[in-house]
Every structure is written in C-alpha cells, then in structure tokens.
Design a protein around this motif. Structure first.
Motif, PDB file in Angstrom:
ATOM      1  N   ALA A 188      15.334   4.456 -33.843  1.00 38.71           N
ATOM      2  CA  ALA A 188      15.001   3.304 -33.006  1.00 38.71           C
ATOM      3  C   ALA A 188      16.136   3.083 -32.022  1.00 38.71           C
ATOM      4  CB  ALA A 188      14.826   2.063 -33.880  1.00 38.71           C
ATOM      5  N   ASP A 189      15.853   2.338 -30.981  1.00 42.18           N
ATOM      6  CA  ASP A 189      16.886   1.948 -30.034  1.00 42.18           C
ATOM      7  C   ASP A 189      17.687   0.812 -30.681  1.00 42.18           C
ATOM      8  OD1 ASP A 189      18.006   0.288 -27.748  1.00 42.18           O
ATOM      9  OD2 ASP A 189      17.252   2.055 -26.686  1.00 42.18           O
ATOM     10  N   ALA A 190      19.001   0.845 -30.546  1.00 40.70           N
ATOM     11  CA  ALA A 190      19.845  -0.199 -31.156  1.00 40.70           C
ATOM     12  C   ALA A 190      19.432  -1.592 -30.687  1.00 40.70           C
ATOM     13  CB  ALA A 190      21.312   0.068 -30.854  1.00 40.70           C
ATOM     14  N   ASP A 191      18.928  -1.702 -29.453  1.00 42.38           N
ATOM     15  CA  ASP A 191      18.498  -3.000 -28.938  1.00 42.38           C
ATOM     16  C   ASP A 191      17.249  -3.523 -29.648  1.00 42.38           C
ATOM     17  OD1 ASP A 191      20.594  -2.976 -27.141  1.00 42.38           O
ATOM     18  OD2 ASP A 191      19.394  -2.125 -25.518  1.00 42.38           O
ATOM     19  N   GLU A 192      16.490  -2.626 -30.284  1.00 51.56           N
ATOM     20  CA  GLU A 192      15.296  -3.048 -31.019  1.00 51.56           C
ATOM     21  C   GLU A 192      15.659  -3.728 -32.335  1.00 51.56           C
ATOM     22  OE1 GLU A 192      11.902  -0.187 -31.178  1.00 51.56           O
ATOM     23  OE2 GLU A 192      13.328   1.130 -30.160  1.00 51.56           O
ATOM     24  N   LEU A 193      16.847  -3.439 -32.846  1.00 49.73           N
ATOM     25  CA  LEU A 193      17.295  -4.050 -34.099  1.00 49.73           C
ATOM     26  C   LEU A 193      17.817  -5.451 -33.815  1.00 49.73           C
ATOM     27  CD1 LEU A 193      19.312  -1.141 -35.729  1.00 49.73           C
ATOM     28  CD2 LEU A 193      17.149  -2.065 -36.522  1.00 49.73           C
ATOM     29  N   THR A 194      17.150  -6.439 -34.383  1.00 49.70           N
ATOM     30  CA  THR A 194      17.603  -7.819 -34.220  1.00 49.70           C
ATOM     31  C   THR A 194      18.059  -8.343 -35.577  1.00 49.70           C
ATOM     32  OG1 THR A 194      15.466  -8.838 -34.709  1.00 49.70           O
ATOM     33  CG2 THR A 194      15.863  -8.170 -32.404  1.00 49.70           C
ATOM     34  N   GLU A 195      18.675  -9.486 -35.573  1.00 52.02           N
ATOM     35  CA  GLU A 195      19.132 -10.110 -36.816  1.00 52.02           C
ATOM     36  C   GLU A 195      17.935 -10.431 -37.727  1.00 52.02           C
ATOM     37  OE1 GLU A 195      22.543 -10.927 -37.646  1.00 52.02           O
ATOM     38  OE2 GLU A 195      22.910  -9.575 -35.967  1.00 52.02           O
ATOM     39  N   GLU A 196      16.749 -10.566 -37.155  1.00 49.15           N
ATOM     40  CA  GLU A 196      15.550 -10.903 -37.928  1.00 49.15           C
ATOM     41  C   GLU A 196      14.749  -9.674 -38.337  1.00 49.15           C
ATOM     42  OE1 GLU A 196      16.051 -12.388 -34.744  1.00 49.15           O
ATOM     43  OE2 GLU A 196      17.157 -14.004 -35.712  1.00 49.15           O
ATOM     44  N   SER A 197      15.079  -8.502 -37.811  1.00 45.08           N
ATOM     45  CA  SER A 197      14.316  -7.286 -38.109  1.00 45.08           C
ATOM     46  C   SER A 197      14.391  -6.918 -39.581  1.00 45.08           C
ATOM     47  CB  SER A 197      14.849  -6.091 -37.306  1.00 45.08           C
ATOM     48  OG  SER A 197      14.679  -6.258 -35.936  1.00 45.08           O
ATOM     49  N   SER A 198      13.250  -6.477 -40.097  1.00 47.33           N
ATOM     50  CA  SER A 198      13.186  -5.915 -41.447  1.00 47.33           C
ATOM     51  C   SER A 198      13.093  -4.404 -41.290  1.00 47.33           C
ATOM     52  CB  SER A 198      11.948  -6.437 -42.180  1.00 47.33           C
ATOM     53  OG  SER A 198      11.652  -5.617 -43.296  1.00 47.33           O
ATOM     54  N   PHE A 199      14.009  -3.676 -41.927  1.00 50.47           N
ATOM     55  CA  PHE A 199      13.982  -2.224 -41.802  1.00 50.47           C
ATOM     56  C   PHE A 199      12.669  -1.672 -42.348  1.00 50.47           C
ATOM     57  CE2 PHE A 199      18.845  -2.438 -42.560  1.00 50.47           C
ATOM     58  CZ  PHE A 199      19.032  -2.940 -41.275  1.00 50.47           C
ATOM     59  N   VAL A 200      12.206  -2.226 -43.458  1.00 46.26           N
ATOM     60  CA  VAL A 200      10.966  -1.759 -44.073  1.00 46.26           C
ATOM     61  C   VAL A 200       9.755  -2.255 -43.285  1.00 46.26           C
ATOM     62  CG1 VAL A 200       9.520  -1.853 -46.144  1.00 46.26           C
ATOM     63  CG2 VAL A 200      11.994  -1.596 -46.371  1.00 46.26           C
ATOM     64  N   GLY A 201       9.705  -3.557 -43.032  1.00 44.41           N
ATOM     65  CA  GLY A 201       8.545  -4.155 -42.371  1.00 44.41           C
ATOM     66  C   GLY A 201       8.387  -3.774 -40.915  1.00 44.41           C
ATOM     67  N   ASP A 202       9.483  -3.696 -40.177  1.00 45.46           N
ATOM     68  CA  ASP A 202       9.411  -3.442 -38.737  1.00 45.46           C
ATOM     69  C   ASP A 202       9.606  -1.977 -38.348  1.00 45.46           C
ATOM     70  OD1 ASP A 202       8.992  -6.171 -38.173  1.00 45.46           O
ATOM     71  OD2 ASP A 202      11.150  -6.545 -38.251  1.00 45.46           O
ATOM     72  N   PHE A 203      10.293  -1.205 -39.196  1.00 44.04           N
ATOM     73  CA  PHE A 203      10.607   0.181 -38.837  1.00 44.04           C
ATOM     74  C   PHE A 203      10.116   1.199 -39.875  1.00 44.04           C
ATOM     75  CE2 PHE A 203      13.692  -2.503 -36.685  1.00 44.04           C
ATOM     76  CZ  PHE A 203      13.570  -2.050 -35.379  1.00 44.04           C
ATOM     77  N   ASP A 204       9.318   0.729 -40.839  1.00 43.13           N
ATOM     78  CA  ASP A 204       8.745   1.611 -41.867  1.00 43.13           C
ATOM     79  C   ASP A 204       9.792   2.427 -42.617  1.00 43.13           C
ATOM     80  OD1 ASP A 204       6.126   0.758 -41.256  1.00 43.13           O
ATOM     81  OD2 ASP A 204       5.972   2.236 -39.642  1.00 43.13           O
ATOM     82  N   ALA A 205      10.952   1.852 -42.863  1.00 45.34           N
ATOM     83  CA  ALA A 205      11.998   2.556 -43.613  1.00 45.34           C
ATOM     84  C   ALA A 205      11.545   2.747 -45.053  1.00 45.34           C
ATOM     85  CB  ALA A 205      13.303   1.768 -43.573  1.00 45.34           C
ATOM     86  N   ASP A 206      11.775   3.940 -45.574  1.00 44.07           N
ATOM     87  CA  ASP A 206      11.481   4.201 -46.977  1.00 44.07           C
ATOM     88  C   ASP A 206      12.789   4.467 -47.714  1.00 44.07           C
ATOM     89  OD1 ASP A 206      12.254   6.785 -46.276  1.00 44.07           O
ATOM     90  OD2 ASP A 206      10.223   7.582 -46.309  1.00 44.07           O
ATOM     91  N   SER A 207      12.686   4.755 -48.998  1.00 40.00           N
ATOM     92  CA  SER A 207      13.898   4.933 -49.801  1.00 40.00           C
ATOM     93  C   SER A 207      14.752   6.089 -49.306  1.00 40.00           C
ATOM     94  CB  SER A 207      13.534   5.120 -51.271  1.00 40.00           C
ATOM     95  OG  SER A 207      12.699   6.246 -51.434  1.00 40.00           O
ATOM     96  N   LEU A 208      14.145   7.127 -48.758  1.00 41.64           N
ATOM     97  CA  LEU A 208      14.924   8.255 -48.239  1.00 41.64           C
ATOM     98  C   LEU A 208      15.764   7.842 -47.030  1.00 41.64           C
ATOM     99  CD1 LEU A 208      12.364  11.194 -48.529  1.00 41.64           C
ATOM    100  CD2 LEU A 208      14.328  10.704 -50.003  1.00 41.64           C
ATOM    101  N   LEU A 209      15.214   6.999 -46.180  1.00 43.06           N
ATOM    102  CA  LEU A 209      15.979   6.520 -45.028  1.00 43.06           C
ATOM    103  C   LEU A 209      17.120   5.618 -45.476  1.00 43.06           C
ATOM    104  CD1 LEU A 209      13.187   5.849 -42.367  1.00 43.06           C
ATOM    105  CD2 LEU A 209      14.830   7.734 -42.445  1.00 43.06           C
ATOM    106  N   VAL A 210      16.883   4.803 -46.496  1.00 44.92           N
ATOM    107  CA  VAL A 210      17.943   3.940 -47.010  1.00 44.92           C
ATOM    108  C   VAL A 210      19.070   4.795 -47.585  1.00 44.92           C
ATOM    109  CG1 VAL A 210      18.518   2.177 -48.725  1.00 44.92           C
ATOM    110  CG2 VAL A 210      16.398   1.990 -47.415  1.00 44.92           C
TER     111      VAL A 210
END
Length: 89
Positions: free
Chosen positions: A24-46
């Motif tokens: 993702a673009d760093a500007d897309e990450l906000t203080e309210e963003s959820s890695f899972v909810g907004d960026f579909d992060a899974d356990s492998l990404l974590v």
C-alpha cells in the motif's frame, strides 16, 4: 508509570515497512486504518512485519503480540515497549 513513546523518525520507518508489506502507499495508512479490515492482512503478512521490524529496525516483538498489531497506534505502542532507544524515554 509513563508509557514509552516511539520517536517520530522511528514511527515513519515503521509506517514505511508496514506499507511495503501491505503493498500500500504509506499515505493510505491512517491512524484509524485496520491492517486486517482495510488492507486484508493475514497472519503471513503480520509475520513478515515482525521479521522486518527485527531485521530493519533491530526491534524484536514477541509473536504472541501479533493479534494486537492491527493498526498504526497499536503497532507504535507495542514497538515502543521493545525498542532499545525508547527505553527510559
């Protein structure tokens, strides 16, 4: 007891690592963003985030903290607990 705070320069590096891992673009990450909810992060990404924090920043975070790292504020708070330069600040 005061909580450790992650220095701004380190916060920026953390944000860049997370954006890179999430493709993702760093500007897309906000203080309210959820890695899972907004960026579909899974356990492998974590796990990739953990390894990058350790490799690139020298900060080792226990993997049992993984479920709690779903936002920038949570990640900053957890990394501040384990960052050598944040100790005693």
């Amino acid at each position: 007891m005061s909580e450790a705070v992650l220095p701004e320069e380190l916060r920026n590096k953390v944000r860049e690592i997370i954006a890179d891992v999430l493709e993702a673009d760093a500007d897309e990450l906000t203080e309210e963003s959820s890695f899972v909810g907004d960026f579909d992060a899974d356990s492998l990404l974590v796990i990739e985030m953990y390894s990058r924090f350790e490799r690139d920043l020298g900060i080792k975070v226990p993997q049992e903290d993984a479920p709690e790292l779903d936002s920038l504020p949570a990640t900053y708070a957890h990394l501040a607990k384990y960052a050598p330069e944040a100790a005693g600040v």
